[in-house]
Design an enzyme around this catalytic site. Structure first.
Site, PDB file in Angstrom:
ATOM      1  N   SER A 127      37.603  37.119  40.516  1.00 15.47           N
ATOM      2  CA  SER A 127      38.937  37.361  41.073  1.00 15.47           C
ATOM      3  C   SER A 127      39.935  36.352  40.531  1.00 15.47           C
ATOM      4  CB  SER A 127      38.880  37.243  42.604  1.00 15.47           C
ATOM      5  OG  SER A 127      40.173  37.205  43.164  1.00 15.47           O
ATOM      6  N   TYR A 152      37.184  33.172  50.183  1.00 16.08           N
ATOM      7  CA  TYR A 152      36.957  34.290  49.267  1.00 16.08           C
ATOM      8  C   TYR A 152      36.946  33.791  47.827  1.00 16.08           C
ATOM      9  CZ  TYR A 152      38.006  38.450  46.498  1.00 16.08           C
ATOM     10  OH  TYR A 152      37.984  39.445  45.544  1.00 16.08           O
TER      11      TYR A 152
END
Length: 334
Positions: A127, A152
């Site tokens: 990501s 995350y």
């Protein structure tokens, strides 16, 4: 060739599976159909895939290694596109355990089974959030990513480290893909384009974080999937010429790579909202708010290594992409 696509009921996974099926591949889809967002949308994506020759679906969670093992025993899997994960930056603050289970333990299960099955290439979703508090623009894979600002992001950085270890120890070819703000038809309801469209149509105010000064490298789904497939077809090999003194964390002696996939053209949030308003023919009621915990003010992808190695080139403008999404949204939700 048989491919395993995890997160096959998800946004990117379902699109990737269709592209592979279009070119005659056999696709095994895996998803746990969790309720992080509307399961009916996931089921609708799966329904489209289920009607196609060459597609098989298994419902299972990444945390359930015995179930995953059975899937590998049933299918001669040659390549893996591992997209299943617990998504969302803000939700990781509310429910950190979900991220440890799916993104750390689940990732280790999947890459370990890939190693045992001697798959040809293990491609996985990282990501753009790994860049965290970096301020140098554009973000480059050669930059340090040691300061994540959300759990995350930390789990995605951990995935990259585990992948390198498996590439180094076992010769498993791995490639991590740092996605930059994906949008388009069949997208996720928790993402800004979906949220804004629904609320503007309903006449509800939209939350505009960072007072609309966010800049995001919005990347259309077709461009993202083109990049994913190009990478999957370009299996990394050991690089004997790698210079450890170069400090480049995206390369290695091992068959390991990390790439950015983005549009390479960041757009300010207010411009993004104005484009939605234009295609809807409606004006949004805006609730301006400060930057949220875990968010970063800007993302901007340096995609030159991906261009160089695969010929990737994003082609979809924000205006075209948002227009396509609005057309799909109006049809899907009647």
């Amino acid at each position: 060739m048989t491919w395993l696509v995890t997160g096959a009921a998800g946004f990117i996974g379902s699109h990737a599976a269709h592209v592979l099926l279009d070119r005659g591949e056999t696709v095994v889809g895996l998803d746990n159909l969790n309720d992080y967002y509307d399961v009916r949308l996931k089921e609708a994506r799966l329904e489209r895939l289920a009607s196609r020759d060459g597609f098989t679906f298994h419902k299972a969670s990444l945390e359930d290694k015995p179930a995953l093992t059975k899937i590998f025993e049933q299918h001669n899997i040659k390549k893996i596109i591992h997209l299943a994960a617990q998504a969302g930056v803000r939700y990781s603050i509310e429910n950190p355990d979900a991220y440890i289970q799916a993104n750390i333990i689940g990732f280790q299960h999947m890459i370990d089974l890939a190693k045992e099955a001697k798959v040809e290439h293990f491609v996985y979703a990282s990501s753009s959030s790994v860049y965290g508090s970096n301020e140098k623009m554009p973000f480059a894979t050669a930059d340090s990513v040691d300061h994540p600002v959300s759990l995350y992001a930390a789990t995605k950085k951990a995935n990259e480290l585990v992948a390198h270890t498996y590439s180094h120890l076992y010769g498993l070819p791995t490639t991590g893909l740092r996605f930059f703000t994906v949008y388009g038809p069949w997208g996720r309801p928790d993402m800004s384009l979906f949220l804004f469209t629904r609320k503007i149509i309903a006449g509800e105010p939209i939350d505009v974080f960072n007072h609309g000064k966010h800049r995001r490298d919005f990347t259309y789904i077709d461009d993202i999937v083109d990049g994913v497939i190009r990478v999957a077809d370009n299996t990394p090999t050991p690089n004997p010429d790698y210079d450890p003194l170069s400090g480049d964390p995206a390369a290695s002696h091992a068959p390991y790579r990390v790439y950015n996939i983005g549009n390479n053209k960041p757009v300010e949030l207010m411009t993004f909202i104005e484009t939605i308003e234009k295609h809807l023919g409606l004006e949004a009621k805006k609730n301006f708010l400060p930057l949220q915990p875990g968010d970063v003010p800007a993302t901007y992808a340096d995609i030159e290594p991906l261009r160089r190695d695969t010929g990737f080139e994003p082609r979809t403008s924000i205006d075209e992409g948002i227009g396509n999404f609005i057309d799909w949204y109006r049809t899907f939700y009647n």
